[in-house]
Design a protein around this motif. Structure first.
Motif, PDB file in Angstrom:
ATOM      1  N   THR A   1      22.018  73.317  69.374  1.00  0.00           N
ATOM      2  CA  THR A   1      22.473  72.142  69.496  1.00  0.00           C
ATOM      3  C   THR A   1      23.144  71.484  68.426  1.00  0.00           C
TER       4      THR A   1
ATOM      5  N   VAL B   1      14.627  69.888  71.292  1.00  0.00           N
ATOM      6  CA  VAL B   1      15.192  69.984  72.793  1.00  0.00           C
ATOM      7  C   VAL B   1      13.928  69.673  73.604  1.00  0.00           C
TER       8      VAL B   1
ATOM      9  N   LYS C   1      23.393  66.364  75.783  1.00  0.00           N
ATOM     10  CA  LYS C   1      22.817  65.539  75.145  1.00  0.00           C
ATOM     11  C   LYS C   1      22.885  64.149  76.028  1.00  0.00           C
TER      12      LYS C   1
ATOM     13  N   ARG D   1      18.832  62.334  73.349  1.00  0.00           N
ATOM     14  CA  ARG D   1      18.440  63.783  72.901  1.00  0.00           C
ATOM     15  C   ARG D   1      18.894  65.112  73.763  1.00  0.00           C
ATOM     16  N   TRP D   2      18.967  66.063  73.258  1.00  0.00           N
ATOM     17  CA  TRP D   2      19.511  67.334  73.936  1.00  0.00           C
ATOM     18  C   TRP D   2      18.223  67.433  75.211  1.00  0.00           C
ATOM     19  N   CYS D   3      18.616  67.657  76.282  1.00  0.00           N
ATOM     20  CA  CYS D   3      17.896  67.708  77.457  1.00  0.00           C
ATOM     21  C   CYS D   3      18.209  69.297  78.293  1.00  0.00           C
ATOM     22  N   LEU D   4      17.498  69.909  78.308  1.00  0.00           N
ATOM     23  CA  LEU D   4      17.513  71.285  79.087  1.00  0.00           C
ATOM     24  C   LEU D   4      17.013  71.040  80.459  1.00  0.00           C
TER      25      LEU D   4
ATOM     26  N   ASP E   1      17.488  74.785  68.616  1.00  0.00           N
ATOM     27  CA  ASP E   1      17.837  73.714  67.584  1.00  0.00           C
ATOM     28  C   ASP E   1      19.382  74.128  66.919  1.00  0.00           C
TER      29      ASP E   1
ATOM     30  N   LEU F   1      22.388  72.058  79.470  1.00  0.00           N
ATOM     31  CA  LEU F   1      22.092  71.337  78.443  1.00  0.00           C
ATOM     32  C   LEU F   1      22.994  70.223  78.238  1.00  0.00           C
TER      33      LEU F   1
ATOM     34  N   VAL G   1      11.633  74.932  72.041  1.00  0.00           N
ATOM     35  CA  VAL G   1      11.568  73.625  72.961  1.00  0.00           C
ATOM     36  C   VAL G   1      10.666  72.741  72.474  1.00  0.00           C
TER      37      VAL G   1
END
Lengths: 354, 564
Positions: A164, A60, A251, A139-142, A161, A249, A85
């Motif tokens: 996600t 992430v 993707k 990608r997973w973005c926070l 992780d 959060l 992260v």
């Protein structure tokens, strides 16, 4: 703020009856999204790269804009590192307390700098959109601020992780969280906070359940208001009280765009982090550590910079009240005990995530 | 005599390696099947990493996709290999790479040695179990499924429709009755070899190749032909959520898994370090106990029910049910009183005394929320500001009831209040609404104001209350409602109060002994007549005689004479 004719809630529910209106509305939303993206792209020159490090291929990513957050920074980084992260991508907006230097020394932080107006860049969203477009795709973005700590069910044991992976497995690409304003007992300015320690120890209290939610007529997100700021500062103008729902959060895909902070995102589909039927989706809470003892100075600064909110003037009484060092606590406040407590109160849920 | 383990692996090879070593160290021969979708390099690394482990073999690879024949083919060839290469194996245990042994291997070996002829396989006919998700129960045996559900959902659905439309049903081969169950089984050599060496195997294989999710039905069906003793349960603990997806176990499930006494659990999250460390490295004493998944079952089924039905009266960020789908607008019963506090001078304290509930004033009063004791903030940090309340009047009530769960709430309501929740009250099955219609006239009657103002107010209040009463009398009503006109009510006030309190189900069901003090209504009839004379007809209070009414006091009860 909303240049469109608001749609009624009925319209949202019985969408099929009104196919043409719906299609036209979607079309306008698509153009709005494009406008936002173009706007972001035009501002890409405003940020200059200070430090860019190798970004890991998996995990992430955190995107954040900050200004003078030295007080919170150490714990904030440690907290999200513990959640697993992979990398931090930070835009520093003209800090003068050493935030930028501190960030530049971290091995898992890539840093961009800008002296430009925070307000003109839609509170940093334009800058972050550029970074997300370049680094976040697929990608997973926070996207969180320095005063927000994300918790979700079992977050002491389960990393981001794990979360996600569950979201991926259930075919969802966005995760919703409620902002929970944390405050101390007694006057806000009198609390003691030592840099680097857990801020929740200093501001452990919150309002357990005075939140009200409705469907946002335009973006289709759940519009949540309430909490301590609503109770203390915005009693006379509830419609102005702060929005507490966030979709931090996501993707990321090329073409996504946050609208106002992370409260709303386009395309509208992503705002559906809640369930209109009878089931619940996994959700989290952003512990908002705004009311640390330095809030008074910060508010005074914000007031003079007039960089927050759309109509800064309207928020003058609010900032003045904050500078006056109020006591936000009352007998019904809840003391933060952990994620299980938030679940029991119904502030977040694990949905199908056993 | 020993237990052989067949493991199907497709990802998380480091974890699979750990588990294989664990089985092998416990003395079990292992045959591994690696999915053909796995890249050659990854496969070779995996094989290499296990080169030093004794009694580990790799079987012929098949392409495995969820819900297709590949998984059965994989189990077939791996278990055939197991039977051929390890002649002392008596039971074959089918596991996946994400299965984790929870008890010492020795425990399992002893347990199976004591039951040398028993086949552990969940096997039930489709008609008798509600397991299947998605509408394909018996049809999974009578239709053809050449398209992948995962990759070609559209074709899958259309082809199912097509076959239904033209009644293209398949015939189930002679002699077998379709059964299904968990795909993780443990079979004896006799049974397994009988299935694999069946002269009709070709027929069965051809048939099951086009069955939907054959790995849940192939062995489960054929085992019924040969087994001498079937124990219809799986030794592998696995849980499914309401969508039929397997639950994943994380570190925080450690205690739960330990207490379950199951031999093997799945699916384990590959990053659940604490689970792997704990169950693979620590020495647990041999228990010899029966697996006891009951506790886990209870916890999970409770959670599943809560997730599918939703918690009544809870609205939150991930749950905003559509009107009518909310499984309860509020979370627990509450009582609404309309007109009582106008008619009785000390109604609120009296009600609190009689019922021991929490009695609020007019929660929806226009000039501020009247919480019990007129507090400024109430539980859950609800605040007495009327603007905040009216900004979302429904959620104010929902939050109030949710915040005070376990304690009955009572509040006053009337035409003087803001009317946003009028319909919501009427439609809420948790609401108990008692109305004395027309009682709003009493404060007007007592007030010291100009008659023309009173007349205007009375007209407006009557309009509002009659709208509210229309809501209460509509066919959509779900609340429990009692409506008296003022005239009716004061005929027999004590009986009416008794009825209301009885319906509330107060714990101390006594007769109401002490009456609240009724307002002095002398001259009220004349007051109403005056309104009529001014052209405003108050009708909601019922027929009030214009002359002074003598309010019927409760008839004194005389002790009955006992005649023996």
């Amino acid at each position: 703020m909303f240049p469109f004719t608001p749609q009624t809630e009925d319209h949202q529910v019985h969408g099929t009856q009104n196919f043409l209106t719906d299609a036209f509305f979607s079309y306008r939303m698509r153009w709005k999204r494009r406008r936002l993206l173009v706007r972001s792209l035009r501002r890409r020159k405003e940020i200059t790269r200070a430090v860019e490090r190798q970004i890991p291929k998996a995990g992430v990513l955190i995107f954040s804009t900050m200004r003078n957050e030295m007080v919170r920074l150490e714990h904030w980084l440690a907290y999200y590192r513990a959640l697993g992260v992979a990398h931090f991508l930070v835009v520093d907006n003209a800090s003068d307390d050493g935030t930028a230097e501190y960030l530049a020394d971290q091995s898992d932080v890539s840093l961009w700098m800008t002296p430009e107006s925070y307000k003109a860049s839609r509170f940093g969203v334009d800058w972050l959109s550029c970074l997300q477009m370049k680094y976040g795709v697929g990608r997973w973005c926070l996207t969180v601020d320095a005063d927000e700590l994300l918790v979700y069910p079992e977050s002491d044991d389960r990393g981001l992780d794990d979360l996600t992976a569950h979201l991926d497995a259930t075919g969802r690409d966005a995760f919703g969280a409620l902002m929970l304003d944390m405050y101390p007992k007694g006057p806000v300015g009198q609390a003691q906070y030592e840099t680097g320690t857990d801020p929740i120890q200093t501001v452990p209290w919150f309002d357990p359940d005075n939140y009200r939610a409705k469907l946002h007529p335009v973006f289709g997100n759940l519009w949540i208001q309430g909490g301590v700021r609503d109770r203390v500062f915005f009693g006379s103008q509830p419609e102005r009280s702060p929005t507490l729902n966030k979709t931090p959060l996501v993707k990321w895909r090329r073409g996504y765009a946050y609208v106002t902070s992370t409260h709303q995102i386009l395309p509208r589909r992503l705002n559906k982090v809640f369930d209109l039927g009878d089931q619940t989706n996994v959700s989290g809470v952003l512990l908002h550590t705004k009311f640390l003892p330095n809030i008074g100075e910060k508010s005074a600064e914000e007031l003079s910079r007039a960089q927050h909110f759309e109509n800064s003037d309207l928020y003058q009484p609010y900032y003045n009240a904050l500078i006056d060092d109020p006591d936000l606590w009352f007998e019904g406040s809840a003391y933060y005990e952990g994620t299980a407590q938030l679940e029991a109160l119904g502030l977040m849920t694990r949905g199908t995530w056993g | 005599m020993n237990v052989g383990v067949v493991i199907l692996v497709h990802n998380a090879f480091d974890r699979a390696e750990q588990v294989v070593r664990h089985w092998s160290a416990g003395g079990c021969p292992v045959v591994i099947h690696v999915d053909k979708n796995v890249k050659r390099a990854a496969h070779d690394d995996f094989v290499k990493s296990l080169a030093d482990v004794p009694n580990v073999l790799f079987s012929k690879r098949h392409r495995c996709e969820w819900g297709t024949w590949g998984l059965v083919a994989a189990s077939q060839s791996a278990s055939a290999m197991m039977l051929a290469k390890f002649p002392d194996v008596r039971h074959v245990f089918l596991a996946s790479g994400s299965c984790l042994p929870l008890r010492p291997i020795k425990d399992l070996q002893v347990y199976l040695a004591k039951r040398p002829r028993t086949d552990f396989i969940e096997s039930a006919t489709t008609a008798d179990v509600p397991w299947t998700q998605g509408g394909l129960d018996f049809e999974r045996f009578t239709l053809r499924f050449p398209f992948s559900w995962r990759k070609h959902r559209f074709l899958f659905d259309r082809y199912v429709e097509f076959q239904r439309r033209f009644k293209m049903f398949r015939r189930v081969p002679e002699g077998i009755v379709p059964h299904m169950g968990s795909q993780w089984w443990c079979l004896t050599r006799q049974t397994l070899s009988a299935i694999l060496e069946d002269p009709d195997r070709k027929v069965y294989d051809t048939y099951f190749r086009r069955v939907w999710i054959p790995d849940e039905s192939y062995f489960q069906t054929l085992v019924r032909l040969y087994s001498q003793s079937i124990e219809s349960r799986s030794l592998t603990l696995s849980k499914f959520d309401y969508q039929g997806k397997p639950h994943i176990f994380y570190d925080d499930h450690l205690q739960l898994l330990r207490r379950s006494d199951c031999f093997v659990a799945r699916k384990i999250w590959p990053d659940a370090n604490r689970l792997y460390d704990n169950f693979l490295n620590e020495e647990y004493p041999l228990k010899g106990a029966e697996p006891n998944p009951g506790k886990i079952d209870r916890i999970f089924s409770k959670a599943v029910e809560r997730r599918t039905r939703g918690r009544a009266g809870l609205f939150m960020q991930s749950r905003l049910p559509r009107p009518g789908h909310e499984n309860g607008f509020t979370s627990s019963p509450y009582s609404v009183f309309e007109g009582f506090s106008e008619l009785f001078e000390d109604f609120e304290p009296w009600l609190a005394r009689m019922t021991g509930t929490r009695v609020h004033g007019h929660l929806y009063a226009k000039d501020g929320v009247e919480f019990e004791g007129r507090q400024t903030t109430f539980s859950g940090a609800l605040c007495d500001n009327p603007k905040l309340r009216d900004h979302h009047a429904q959620l104010f009530l929902v939050n109030l009831i949710w915040n005070t769960r376990g304690e009955r709430q009572c509040f006053q309501f009337g035409p003087n209040d803001s009317q946003h929740v009028s319909w919501d009250l009427a439609k809420d099955p948790n609401a108990q609404i008692s109305v004395i219609s027309g009682a709003w006239a009493i404060p007007l009657f007592q007030s010291n104001r100009n008659f023309s103002d009173i007349r205007a107010d009375a007209a407006e209040l009557q309009r509002l209350e009659s709208e509210h009463l229309n809501a209460l009398r509509s066919p959509f009503v779900k609340a429990r409602i009692r409506i008296w006109t003022l005239a009716e009510f004061i005929e027999t006030p004590m009986e009416a109060l008794q009825t209301v309190l009885d319906e509330m189900g107060a714990k101390n069901l006594r007769r109401v002994t002490e009456a609240p003090k009724m307002a002095d209504l002398t001259g009220f009839g004349q007051f109403l007549q005056n309104l009529k004379n001014q052209g405003m007809h108050p009708y909601l209070m019922g027929d009030f005689p214009a002359d002074n009414v003598s309010v019927n006091e409760r008839p004194t009860r005389r002790k009955p004479y006992l005649v023996r």
